[in-house]
Design a protein around this motif. Structure first.
Motif, short mmCIF file in Angstrom:
data_model
loop_
_atom_site.label_atom_id
_atom_site.label_comp_id
_atom_site.label_asym_id
_atom_site.label_seq_id
_atom_site.Cartn_x
_atom_site.Cartn_y
_atom_site.Cartn_z
N GLU A 184 0.83 -1.21 0.00
CA GLU A 184 0.00 0.00 0.00
C GLU A 184 0.87 1.26 0.00
N ALA A 185 1.96 1.23 0.77
CA ALA A 185 2.87 2.39 0.82
C ALA A 185 3.55 2.62 -0.51
N ARG A 186 4.01 1.55 -1.14
CA ARG A 186 4.67 1.70 -2.44
C ARG A 186 3.70 2.26 -3.48
N LEU A 187 2.45 1.79 -3.43
CA LEU A 187 1.45 2.31 -4.36
C LEU A 187 1.23 3.80 -4.12
N ALA A 188 1.07 4.17 -2.87
CA ALA A 188 0.83 5.58 -2.54
C ALA A 188 2.02 6.44 -2.98
N ASP A 189 3.22 5.92 -2.79
CA ASP A 189 4.44 6.64 -3.17
C ASP A 189 4.51 6.80 -4.69
N LEU A 190 4.37 5.71 -5.40
CA LEU A 190 4.47 5.74 -6.86
C LEU A 190 3.36 6.57 -7.50
N GLN A 191 2.22 6.65 -6.82
CA GLN A 191 1.09 7.41 -7.34
C GLN A 191 1.04 8.83 -6.77
N LYS A 192 2.14 9.22 -6.07
CA LYS A 192 2.28 10.58 -5.54
C LYS A 192 1.17 10.92 -4.55
N ASN A 193 0.82 9.95 -3.72
CA ASN A 193 -0.19 10.14 -2.69
C ASN A 193 0.48 10.62 -1.41
N GLY A 194 -0.04 11.69 -0.85
CA GLY A 194 0.58 12.27 0.33
C GLY A 194 0.53 11.41 1.57
N ASN A 195 -0.26 10.34 1.56
CA ASN A 195 -0.36 9.46 2.73
C ASN A 195 0.75 8.41 2.79
N ALA A 196 1.62 8.40 1.82
CA ALA A 196 2.62 7.33 1.73
C ALA A 196 3.46 7.22 3.00
N ASP A 197 3.89 8.35 3.53
CA ASP A 197 4.79 8.29 4.69
C ASP A 197 4.14 7.61 5.89
N SER A 198 2.89 7.96 6.17
CA SER A 198 2.22 7.34 7.32
C SER A 198 2.06 5.84 7.13
N ILE A 199 1.85 5.42 5.88
CA ILE A 199 1.72 3.98 5.61
C ILE A 199 3.08 3.30 5.71
N TYR A 200 4.13 3.98 5.23
CA TYR A 200 5.48 3.44 5.40
C TYR A 200 5.79 3.23 6.89
N ILE A 201 5.37 4.15 7.72
CA ILE A 201 5.63 4.05 9.16
C ILE A 201 4.94 2.80 9.73
N ALA A 203 4.21 0.07 8.05
CA ALA A 203 4.97 -1.08 7.55
C ALA A 203 6.28 -1.24 8.32
N GLU A 204 6.92 -0.12 8.62
CA GLU A 204 8.17 -0.16 9.39
C GLU A 204 7.94 -0.77 10.77
N ASP A 205 6.86 -0.37 11.42
CA ASP A 205 6.54 -0.91 12.75
C ASP A 205 6.37 -2.43 12.69
N LYS A 206 5.68 -2.92 11.67
CA LYS A 206 5.47 -4.36 11.53
C LYS A 206 6.80 -5.07 11.28
N SER A 207 7.66 -4.44 10.49
CA SER A 207 8.95 -5.05 10.17
C SER A 207 9.85 -5.12 11.39
N VAL A 208 9.86 -4.06 12.18
CA VAL A 208 10.64 -4.06 13.42
C VAL A 208 10.12 -5.12 14.37
N GLU A 209 8.80 -5.20 14.48
CA GLU A 209 8.18 -6.19 15.35
C GLU A 209 8.57 -7.61 14.95
N ALA A 210 8.63 -7.85 13.65
CA ALA A 210 8.98 -9.18 13.15
C ALA A 210 10.49 -9.40 13.08
N ASN A 211 11.26 -8.36 13.33
CA ASN A 211 12.73 -8.45 13.33
C ASN A 211 13.28 -8.90 11.98
N ILE A 212 12.89 -8.16 10.92
CA ILE A 212 13.39 -8.43 9.57
C ILE A 212 14.25 -7.23 9.17
N PRO A 213 15.56 -7.26 9.43
CA PRO A 213 16.41 -6.08 9.22
C PRO A 213 16.39 -5.52 7.80
#
Length: 260
Positions: A184-201, A203-213
């Motif tokens: 969803e974040a990549r789509l928002a980014d590629l489509q120039k959607n201003g919400n991309a950063d909040s969605i990246y955040i 995704a980042e939280d989930k990645s940190v939680e799962a410990n995938i460096p």
């Protein structure tokens, strides 16, 4: 796989879906490689895959051999060794492969095209897929496949099909898993959607939680790129974090991309 396994399938990327584990020698070595990659130990992972490849050939298990080659291609993509990834993936003969392995190979080729921003070629690969066959494969692999296709469509400026593919990611996984937020974040980014950063955040939280460096560092890079013009100070901090992370994973080419 809920959060942890779903993120393994994301971004570009990982061994998820590329190696089938078994009690065989090649399966055990592939399992170790998968664990090494998840921990960010890329050199060790690739060495284990090379040993697994030899074992699979000794076992005369062609589907396992191909899955290991696909996994090796993924590692090369992550290290930006695109020519080597191309040679690994495009020299595989798909004749005689079982349905899941064929889907893994196609998904990997799409991932390579997305990584090199050849979105139109990635779209062509997505549309070459037999949708009926996709419906018969594991949900996890379906989610990974549609994630890559969603990104391909977004990169190729086809918002409608990108949204359709994102819905398939949600259907195949869970809406609250890392791969969904990443896509969803990549789509928002590629489509120039201003919400991309909040969605990246998210995704980042989930990645940190799962410990995938690797996934976390990759998200940091894309967040930094997204914010580089609007919030340069914040972007600079994100670039520094992703540079350090990639350096510690032994991925100098990726670290160089984070230098600003």
């Amino acid at each position: 796989m809920v959060i942890q396994n779903a993120i393994k399938m994301a971004l570009c990327i990982a061994l998820s879906g590329a190696v089938t584990l078994s009690a065989s020698e090649s399966g055990k070595l592939a399992d170790r490689a998968k664990k090494s990659l998840k921990a960010g130990k890329f050199a060790k992972s690739y060495s284990q895959l090379e040993r697994a490849l030899v074992a699979s050939r000794k076992e005369a298990d062609r589907n396992s051999e191909v899955r290991i080659l696909i996994a090796m291609g993924h590692v090369r993509i992550k290290n930006l060794d695109f020519n080597m990834a191309d040679s690994l993936l495009y020299n595989i003969d798909s004749d005689g492969l079982n349905r899941p392995t064929k889907a893994m190979l196609l998904r990997s080729k799409i991932a390579l095209k997305n990584a090199t921003e050849n979105y139109s070629e990635a779209v062509s690969l997505c549309e070459s897929a037999n949708k009926k066959n996709l419906d018969k494969i594991d949900d996890q692999l379906q989610g990974a496949f549609y994630s890559e296709c969603a990104i391909a469509y977004a990169g190729n400026h086809n918002s409608e099909k990108a949204t359709e593919a994102l819905k398939m990611v949600a259907k195949s996984t869970d809406n609250d898993t890392g791969i969904y937020f990443w896509t969803e974040a990549r789509l928002a980014d590629l489509q120039k959607n201003g919400n991309a950063d909040s969605i990246y955040i998210e995704a980042e939280d989930k990645s940190v939680e799962a410990n995938i460096p690797y996934t976390t560092a990759n998200i940091l890079y894309h967040r930094a790129m997204f914010l580089e013009k609007s919030k340069p100070d914040e972007a600079k901090k994100l670039f520094a974090r992703c540079k350090t992370a990639f350096e510690l994973m032994g991925l100098p080419k990726k670290a160089e991309k984070c230098e600003r």
